[in-house]
Motif scaffolding. Sequence first.
Motif, mmCIF file in Angstrom:
data_model
loop_
_atom_site.group_PDB
_atom_site.id
_atom_site.type_symbol
_atom_site.label_atom_id
_atom_site.label_comp_id
_atom_site.label_asym_id
_atom_site.label_seq_id
_atom_site.Cartn_x
_atom_site.Cartn_y
_atom_site.Cartn_z
ATOM 1 N N SER A 1 0.843 -1.196 0.000
ATOM 2 C CA SER A 1 0.000 0.000 0.000
ATOM 3 C C SER A 1 0.880 1.249 0.000
ATOM 4 O O SER A 1 1.895 1.294 0.711
ATOM 5 C CB SER A 1 -0.907 0.008 1.234
ATOM 6 N N ALA B 1 0.857 4.023 1.400
ATOM 7 C CA ALA B 1 1.125 4.653 2.695
ATOM 8 C C ALA B 1 2.303 4.012 3.420
ATOM 9 O O ALA B 1 2.874 4.621 4.338
ATOM 10 C CB ALA B 1 -0.124 4.581 3.572
ATOM 11 N N LEU C 1 -8.762 2.977 1.902
ATOM 12 C CA LEU C 1 -7.563 3.789 1.689
ATOM 13 C C LEU C 1 -7.282 4.660 2.909
ATOM 14 O O LEU C 1 -6.120 4.845 3.307
ATOM 15 C CB LEU C 1 -7.733 4.661 0.441
ATOM 16 N N ARG C 2 -8.342 5.185 3.495
ATOM 17 C CA ARG C 2 -8.182 5.977 4.709
ATOM 18 C C ARG C 2 -7.647 5.105 5.845
ATOM 19 O O ARG C 2 -6.832 5.555 6.659
ATOM 20 C CB ARG C 2 -9.535 6.585 5.093
ATOM 21 N N THR D 1 -5.560 2.613 5.566
ATOM 22 C CA THR D 1 -4.107 2.451 5.397
ATOM 23 C C THR D 1 -3.355 3.665 5.931
ATOM 24 O O THR D 1 -2.292 3.531 6.549
ATOM 25 C CB THR D 1 -3.747 2.229 3.918
ATOM 26 N N GLU D 2 -3.900 4.848 5.710
ATOM 27 C CA GLU D 2 -3.243 6.068 6.181
ATOM 28 C C GLU D 2 -3.256 6.143 7.705
ATOM 29 O O GLU D 2 -2.285 6.596 8.325
ATOM 30 C CB GLU D 2 -3.931 7.288 5.577
ATOM 31 N N ARG D 3 -4.355 5.697 8.305
ATOM 32 C CA ARG D 3 -4.439 5.712 9.769
ATOM 33 C C ARG D 3 -3.423 4.751 10.377
ATOM 34 O O ARG D 3 -2.736 5.081 11.355
ATOM 35 C CB ARG D 3 -5.850 5.335 10.213
ATOM 36 N N ALA E 1 -0.690 3.677 9.026
ATOM 37 C CA ALA E 1 0.680 4.126 8.747
ATOM 38 C C ALA E 1 1.185 5.094 9.810
ATOM 39 O O ALA E 1 2.398 5.303 9.943
ATOM 40 C CB ALA E 1 0.744 4.781 7.373
ATOM 41 N N LYS E 2 0.273 5.678 10.578
ATOM 42 C CA LYS E 2 0.658 6.603 11.644
ATOM 43 C C LYS E 2 0.878 5.890 12.977
ATOM 44 O O LYS E 2 1.271 6.522 13.956
ATOM 45 C CB LYS E 2 -0.415 7.683 11.805
ATOM 46 N N ASN F 1 -1.503 -4.654 -0.235
ATOM 47 C CA ASN F 1 -2.874 -4.230 -0.526
ATOM 48 C C ASN F 1 -3.903 -5.287 -0.144
ATOM 49 O O ASN F 1 -5.029 -4.961 0.237
ATOM 50 C CB ASN F 1 -3.010 -3.904 -2.022
#
Length: 456
Positions: A103, A105, A430-431, A433-435, A437-438, A451
């Motif tokens: 992914s 991110a 997708l959101r 994955t961003e969460r 990644a933090k 993915n």
Amino acid sequence: MTPSGPKHRHTSSIKASRPRSSTKGPLDAPDENVLPTSAAGDTVSSPRSRVESPIEWSHISAASSARNSTFSDVDTISTAVNKNFSFLLRPDIFHPLSQLEISPAFREKLSSPSANEPSATSLATLDKLLNNGHFLHAAHFSAAVLTSSALSPTDHESIFSLLYIRLACLELTGNTLLAAQEAKALEDLSSSFYFIDAELDAAAIGQDEASQARPRHIVPWPLRVLAVRLQSIGFGDARRGIQGLYELGLEPRRELSRNGITAEEKVVWKSRLEDLGIRVVNALVEMGDLDGARRSLASLTAPSRGSERDITRMALLYLKVGDVDAARKLLESRPEDDGNLLHPLLSMAEGKYDEAVMAWKTLRESNIGKPDEPLISQNLAVCLLYTGKLNESRDLLESLIESNHSFQSLTFNLATVYELSSDKSRALKLRLTERIAKHPPSADKNWERPNVDFKI
């Protein structure tokens, strides 16, 4: 002449020392009454320190953790291993790694040790990658170290440790087929090339140990076990893997029958023999031979009391072969394990989801703040989904993400819930994955998330 690899099978010395067994299987431990005993205070020790390596494992925590994952005190070789392993250091063995399936991110540039970089610096970098869960990066970096000029072709401990990291990290990141191809480079691990002369090892230990002269394998046990599975995949021969596991079982049986074995050594070898039995059953399941798996599973000795991990593994295998009754009997024979996570799984296997919901809730209340709480909560969410409580299931899975949990089954199940509850599921995934990644890095989970973990 530089050896191109192992060519000859090592057979005579092993077969000569294998204990005869007409009533037990090759993965059963010898009878307790024929096993030598030792004082409780005995310890497993190395009479001679290992040969110094160009890569100074003892000074780097990374190398120490990597080495500890592959080497055990019972595997210590007492004499120098004067063999050339340059055939394992060829750059053409190791495949380039792609991040196309990762992914966006989680993508970061793969790094390699710089030219003339001190080995201590390289190993510190590898340690950091492993501790942060960057397993794809660690796989790439370990291959770069293996093919660098900093590594001596005679430094077998460093070579095998780095190779184990490479292959294990490839498996952890979903690159099993690449690992299977690279494991072929080890060739025949039963070759005499991989054994040290018994007389030399006995001489290094001392004259009083000469009677215990036996062939010693120089490849760490975990790497051999991993290589058996990967080579069976690489050569497209599943039965080769089962045969390899049985061949590995000869060594624990021989060691358990050895005079002078210490209590600690006995525990290690019995554990390895039991593990091989479980792996044989799992290999049969992967082959689709469920009848053979059931027969093999039935022949295994039930784990001793207190061995919750082994009980769990065996019960899960019973569920995998569809024998719910056998799994239930195994758990019922251990009344002290009432808190075992498998009890509600049995209810799920029988389609009793309402009953499973109650069981998971009870377990969750008794495991608040404990390591098993996230797994219990996720399984509870799955049961809630099956009982039609979609929103409650989604809220529970979302709360786990907010608590910095992101194991593979959690993200996959939450992605499934998104698909069932929204027509904008792709944006939600997708959101997600961003969460994630933090989240802070962890050595307990893979950072480079593909993915497929998010059904993207």
